[in-house]
Each structure stands twice: as structure tokens, then as C-alpha cells.
Design a protein around this motif. Sequence first.
Motif, PDB file in Angstrom:
ATOM      1  N   ALA A  76       0.836  -1.206   0.000  1.00 21.96           N
ATOM      2  CA  ALA A  76       0.000   0.000   0.000  1.00 21.96           C
ATOM      3  C   ALA A  76       0.869   1.254   0.000  1.00 21.96           C
ATOM      4  CB  ALA A  76      -0.925  -0.013   1.211  1.00 21.96           C
ATOM      5  N   SER A  77       1.654   1.399  -1.041  1.00 29.12           N
ATOM      6  CA  SER A  77       2.526   2.565  -1.168  1.00 29.12           C
ATOM      7  C   SER A  77       1.722   3.748  -1.680  1.00 29.12           C
ATOM      8  CB  SER A  77       3.693   2.253  -2.104  1.00 29.12           C
ATOM      9  OG  SER A  77       3.218   1.780  -3.350  1.00 29.12           O
ATOM     10  N   ARG A  78       2.338   4.946  -1.653  1.00 30.54           N
ATOM     11  CA  ARG A  78       1.571   6.173  -1.827  1.00 30.54           C
ATOM     12  C   ARG A  78       2.141   7.089  -2.906  1.00 30.54           C
ATOM     13  NH1 ARG A  78       2.318   9.320   2.726  1.00 30.54           N
ATOM     14  NH2 ARG A  78       4.151   8.088   3.277  1.00 30.54           N
ATOM     15  N   VAL A  79       1.253   7.984  -3.349  1.00 30.44           N
ATOM     16  CA  VAL A  79       1.621   9.151  -4.155  1.00 30.44           C
ATOM     17  C   VAL A  79       1.112  10.384  -3.416  1.00 30.44           C
ATOM     18  CG1 VAL A  79       1.231  10.453  -6.289  1.00 30.44           C
ATOM     19  CG2 VAL A  79       1.557   7.980  -6.378  1.00 30.44           C
ATOM     20  N   GLU A  80       1.980  11.395  -3.270  1.00 31.37           N
ATOM     21  CA  GLU A  80       1.570  12.687  -2.720  1.00 31.37           C
ATOM     22  C   GLU A  80       1.922  13.779  -3.717  1.00 31.37           C
ATOM     23  OE1 GLU A  80       3.244  13.405   1.105  1.00 31.37           O
ATOM     24  OE2 GLU A  80       2.304  11.631   2.035  1.00 31.37           O
ATOM     25  N   ILE A  81       0.933  14.547  -4.122  1.00 31.91           N
ATOM     26  CA  ILE A  81       1.125  15.654  -5.056  1.00 31.91           C
ATOM     27  C   ILE A  81       0.721  16.938  -4.339  1.00 31.91           C
ATOM     28  CG2 ILE A  81       0.413  16.661  -7.269  1.00 31.91           C
ATOM     29  CD1 ILE A  81      -0.085  13.788  -8.236  1.00 31.91           C
ATOM     30  N   GLY A  82       1.537  17.963  -4.468  1.00 34.11           N
ATOM     31  CA  GLY A  82       1.309  19.199  -3.729  1.00 34.11           C
ATOM     32  C   GLY A  82       0.213  20.069  -4.309  1.00 34.11           C
ATOM     33  N   GLU A  83       0.227  21.309  -3.879  1.00 33.51           N
ATOM     34  CA  GLU A  83      -0.812  22.267  -4.251  1.00 33.51           C
ATOM     35  C   GLU A  83      -0.470  22.982  -5.561  1.00 33.51           C
ATOM     36  OE1 GLU A  83      -1.213  24.898  -0.921  1.00 33.51           O
ATOM     37  OE2 GLU A  83      -2.059  23.351   0.383  1.00 33.51           O
ATOM     38  N   ARG A  84      -1.521  23.354  -6.277  1.00 33.21           N
ATOM     39  CA  ARG A  84      -1.422  24.222  -7.467  1.00 33.21           C
ATOM     40  C   ARG A  84      -0.541  23.627  -8.570  1.00 33.21           C
ATOM     41  NH1 ARG A  84      -0.750  26.925  -2.982  1.00 33.21           N
ATOM     42  NH2 ARG A  84       1.503  26.925  -3.315  1.00 33.21           N
ATOM     43  N   CYS A  85      -0.472  22.335  -8.639  1.00 30.35           N
ATOM     44  CA  CYS A  85       0.271  21.703  -9.733  1.00 30.35           C
ATOM     45  C   CYS A  85      -0.618  21.596 -10.972  1.00 30.35           C
ATOM     46  CB  CYS A  85       0.743  20.305  -9.331  1.00 30.35           C
ATOM     47  SG  CYS A  85       2.017  20.313  -8.049  1.00 30.35           S
ATOM     48  N   THR A  86       0.029  21.519 -12.128  1.00 30.58           N
ATOM     49  CA  THR A  86      -0.666  21.292 -13.394  1.00 30.58           C
ATOM     50  C   THR A  86      -0.105  20.020 -14.008  1.00 30.58           C
ATOM     51  OG1 THR A  86      -1.001  23.661 -13.757  1.00 30.58           O
ATOM     52  CG2 THR A  86      -1.206  22.220 -15.670  1.00 30.58           C
ATOM     53  N   ILE A  87      -0.974  19.041 -14.196  1.00 22.45           N
ATOM     54  CA  ILE A  87      -0.570  17.739 -14.722  1.00 22.45           C
ATOM     55  C   ILE A  87      -1.279  17.552 -16.057  1.00 22.45           C
ATOM     56  CG2 ILE A  87      -0.608  15.253 -14.283  1.00 22.45           C
ATOM     57  CD1 ILE A  87      -0.616  15.982 -11.271  1.00 22.45           C
ATOM     58  N   ARG A  88      -0.518  17.641 -17.132  1.00 24.06           N
ATOM     59  CA  ARG A  88      -1.117  17.711 -18.459  1.00 24.06           C
ATOM     60  C   ARG A  88      -1.418  16.319 -19.028  1.00 24.06           C
ATOM     61  NH1 ARG A  88      -2.031  22.775 -20.777  1.00 24.06           N
ATOM     62  NH2 ARG A  88      -3.173  21.331 -22.103  1.00 24.06           N
ATOM     63  N   GLU A  89      -1.823  16.317 -20.300  1.00 22.87           N
ATOM     64  CA  GLU A  89      -2.360  15.119 -20.933  1.00 22.87           C
ATOM     65  C   GLU A  89      -1.354  13.957 -20.918  1.00 22.87           C
ATOM     66  OE1 GLU A  89      -4.406  18.723 -22.501  1.00 22.87           O
ATOM     67  OE2 GLU A  89      -2.307  18.155 -22.178  1.00 22.87           O
ATOM     68  N   SER A  90      -1.877  12.775 -20.576  1.00 23.75           N
ATOM     69  CA  SER A  90      -1.143  11.503 -20.664  1.00 23.75           C
ATOM     70  C   SER A  90       0.073  11.425 -19.750  1.00 23.75           C
ATOM     71  CB  SER A  90      -0.722  11.219 -22.118  1.00 23.75           C
ATOM     72  OG  SER A  90      -1.871  11.144 -22.951  1.00 23.75           O
ATOM     73  N   VAL A  91       0.134  12.246 -18.728  1.00 23.78           N
ATOM     74  CA  VAL A  91       1.180  12.113 -17.707  1.00 23.78           C
ATOM     75  C   VAL A  91       0.926  10.841 -16.902  1.00 23.78           C
ATOM     76  CG1 VAL A  91       2.034  13.091 -15.530  1.00 23.78           C
ATOM     77  CG2 VAL A  91       1.708  14.558 -17.525  1.00 23.78           C
ATOM     78  N   THR A  92       1.999  10.155 -16.499  1.00 22.67           N
ATOM     79  CA  THR A  92       1.880   8.988 -15.627  1.00 22.67           C
ATOM     80  C   THR A  92       2.734   9.213 -14.376  1.00 22.67           C
ATOM     81  OG1 THR A  92       3.626   7.896 -16.927  1.00 22.67           O
ATOM     82  CG2 THR A  92       1.355   7.333 -17.444  1.00 22.67           C
TER      83      THR A  92
END
Length: 266
Positions: A76-92
Motif C-alpha cells: 500500500a505505497s503512496r503518491v503525494e502531489i502538492g498544491e497548485r500543480c498542473t498535470i497535463r495530458e497523458s502524464v503517468t
Amino acid sequence: MVVHPTAIVAAGAQLGAGVKIGPYCIVGEHVVLHDNVELISHAVVEGHTTIGAGTRIFPFASVGHQPQDLKFHGEASRVEIGERCTIRESVTINPGTEGGGMLTKIGNDCLLMACSHVAHDATIGNNVVLANYVGIAGHAVIGDYVRFGGLCGVHQFVRIGNHAFIGAQSMIDADVIPYGMALGNRARLAGLNLVGLKRSGFDRDAIHSLRAAYRMIFSSEGTLRERVDDAAVMFKDATLVQDVVSFIGGAKDRPLCLPRPEADEE
């Protein structure tokens, strides 16, 4: 909160105020979307993933699905993404693994352009820009304000220091010092990121000291260790130089990205 009727949001997902989930998005049961997160459409967020306030995710991005690591066994590993990020098309973006701390982390105010990839257990600082098709391999550590040109690859376990610039189509298989500029396949250090330093508001005296220390550290006299120690003493009050000295001293898994030998440049 607005959820399009074609979206699938699992019962356990936690959605903050002002969240917008567009058509055909999928949100897993362990996902946390903080206030004002927006999934434009066709985005998938799965796994134990937390996304900070104000982040926007564009179509066909995949966040939190199991890592591309044969040693992963469903932990059960994790992903943490911060505030105000922009993640565009087809990002993995893949979660961590048991062998790497169980966490993939991206800081605040980052821009991940189309088709870029952040692998398991990588750490991305604040205000980082990944241009199109940049690939960050597992366990890499990217500092704050790093800029990547398009089509770059970063080897696993590589460290890239704060305010570094990586030129387009570069393959980085060695650590890049803070404030450095690296170019090529395999990349070589090509001086300091002077444009970035000036844009970030560093004063002229600080930049002047950094340039002098750079020439000392990467000269041909003595050993690298001796030159780094000399710079640490000579520029003991220069914060930017001490950042570089500390970074080099912290080397662990990968060699240091160095300038191209003068003989190769002739």
C-alpha cells in the motif's frame, strides 16, 4: 463540488470543497482530493494518492496505478502531489515501493507537461517544470525550481540540485549540482544556470562567488575532494557555494556530472 454523471468515484474517496470531476474520470477508494482540485476529463486517480489544493489534472493522465517495477508486490505505497500543480495530458505518476520508502512525492506549483513520467519512489521539489516526454526514473531526487527541456531522461537514483537546468534531449545518468546546467547524451555539465539564477532574483555578488567557486571546483588541479574542501573554506559565507559543497558531499548512488574534458572539446 461538481461530479459529472459519467465519472466513477469510489465510495471511500475523500473530496474537498470545490472539487470538480469531469466526464469519464475515475477516482479510487483511497484517493484524497483536497479543495479545488479539478480533473478535466478522462483522468484516472487510483491507489493511496493525495492531491493538494488547486491542482488540475488533464485528460488521460494516470496517477497512482501500480509502479512499473517487477519487485512490486501490491504493498500500500503512496503518491503525494502538492498544491497548485498542473498535470497535463497523458502524464503517468506511479506510487512508491517497499524498496524505496513507499512514497512518490511531488511538491507545490509544479508543471508536468504532456506525456511526462514520474516513476516509483521519486521525489520532485517545488516549482519544477517537466517539459513534454521527460522521464524521471525510480528513486530520483529532483530539487526545487529545476527546469527540464523536452525529451529528457533521468536515470534511477540520480539527484538534481535546486535551480538546475537540463537541456532538451539530455540523458542524465549522474548527479547534477545545484545551479548547474547539464546537456547531452550522456549529459555533461555545461556551466551554471545563470539565466535561471538571474530570473530567480539572486544578487550579483552571490552569482559572482558561485562562478568563482565553480571554476575552482571543476579545475584540473588536485583531486575533486581537495578542490571542494578548498571552496568550502574560501567561500564559507557564500550560501550558494555551500549548497553546492553540501550536495557534492552527499553523493551516494550515482557519480557526479562533470564538465567535458578540454581535450574532447577541441
